[in-house]
Enzyme design. Structure first.
Site: not given
Length: 279
Positions: A138, A162, A232, A235, A258, A267
């Site tokens: 990211r 995250k 992004h 990715r 994730h 994705y």
């Protein structure tokens, strides 16, 4: 009951939300508070529905954007209920806003090479592109990387994604060589992996921020006449390639960091030719 929004944002910060997420949540909630026409603790479900309808009409936003606002409001009112500021969340009867599933394309091999060739005029920028392409980082993780985070011998990096979750990411030999050359060219002592080209007023270099990285990549898109060039998408390209070459979806999930496999499936754009072959 004053400053409930600030208290909520503080709670999200403790949970490990990124600075960017905090700012987006706060801006969304402050706008809601300003335009709802009553106290946020006394608002009714129908008033929120009306607010969402009017918001979409005035701002001409998509259902995806509107559902993001709904999720933020839902999270906020769930917290208010848990903290006993409201008896019952008015969001419980407002369900997910459906939107058409649009497959966002990854970069083709030709597009990737065109971008790389354009970026090759600047060693730092080329290294950033290839690190994004081979690792699936990211952009927020990329800017937080330090020199000490990178192990060139094993071609790995330790990143905090995250929710402050730590994971290991991997990069290819080409990126390793570029990283070695880039770090050798650096004369500064800044611990950041990627720094500004020019010194600041104090005579030192600044860590690159997200906005700068996005601008670098956006400029590359303009120079190459390729649409929608942003961090992004690199990715997404990695995820698509990994699945296309047979990597199990569970491993792609770990690679991208994730928490839910559903996110990984969104994705990854699996090539139709492979689906036909497998069939």
């Amino acid at each position: 009951k004053k400053n409930l929004i600030k208290k909520f944002i503080l709670a999200k910060k403790i949970e490990g939300c990124s600075k960017r997420t905090e700012e987006y949540y706060e801006a969304t909630l402050l706008f809601f508070e300003k335009h709802i026409g009553c106290s946020i603790c006394t608002v009714k479900t129908e008033q929120i529905r009306d607010y969402l309808i009017k918001y979409q009409k005035i701002n001409n936003c998509s259902n995806v954007t509107l559902d993001t606002i709904r999720r933020i409001l839902s999270s906020f009112y769930k917290w208010l209920e848990e903290e006993n500021y409201v008896l019952k969340s008015p969001m419980k009867r407002i369900h997910r806003i459906k939107s058409p599933v649009v497959i966002k394309p990854a970069f083709t091999e030709e597009q990737t090479e065109v971008i790389r060739k354009t970026a090759s005029q600047n060693l730092r920028n080329l290294t950033i592109i290839d690190l994004l392409l081979s690792s699936g980082l990211r952009v927020s993780e990329l800017v937080n990387l330090n020199r000490s985070s990178v192990n060139l011998s094993t071609r790995t990096c330790v990143v905090f994604g995250k929710g402050a979750k730590q994971r290991e990411i991997y990069f290819d030999v080409r990126t390793k060589i570029e990283l070695e050359n880039y770090l050798k060219s650096r004369k500064d002592k800044c611990r950041a992996l990627f720094v500004s080209s020019r010194k600041n007023k104090n005579g030192t270099y600044n860590r690159l921020c997200i906005n700068t990285i996005e601008k670098i990549i956006r400029d590359l898109g303009e120079k190459t006449d390729i649409l929608n060039v942003h961090p992004h998408r690199f990715r997404r390209t990695l995820a698509t390639k990994a699945i296309d070459k047979g990597m199990p979806i569970e491993q792609v999930q770990v690679l991208l960091g994730h928490s839910k496999i559903d996110t990984t499936l969104r994705y990854a754009n699996v090539q139709q030719s492979n689906v036909r072959h497998s069939h």
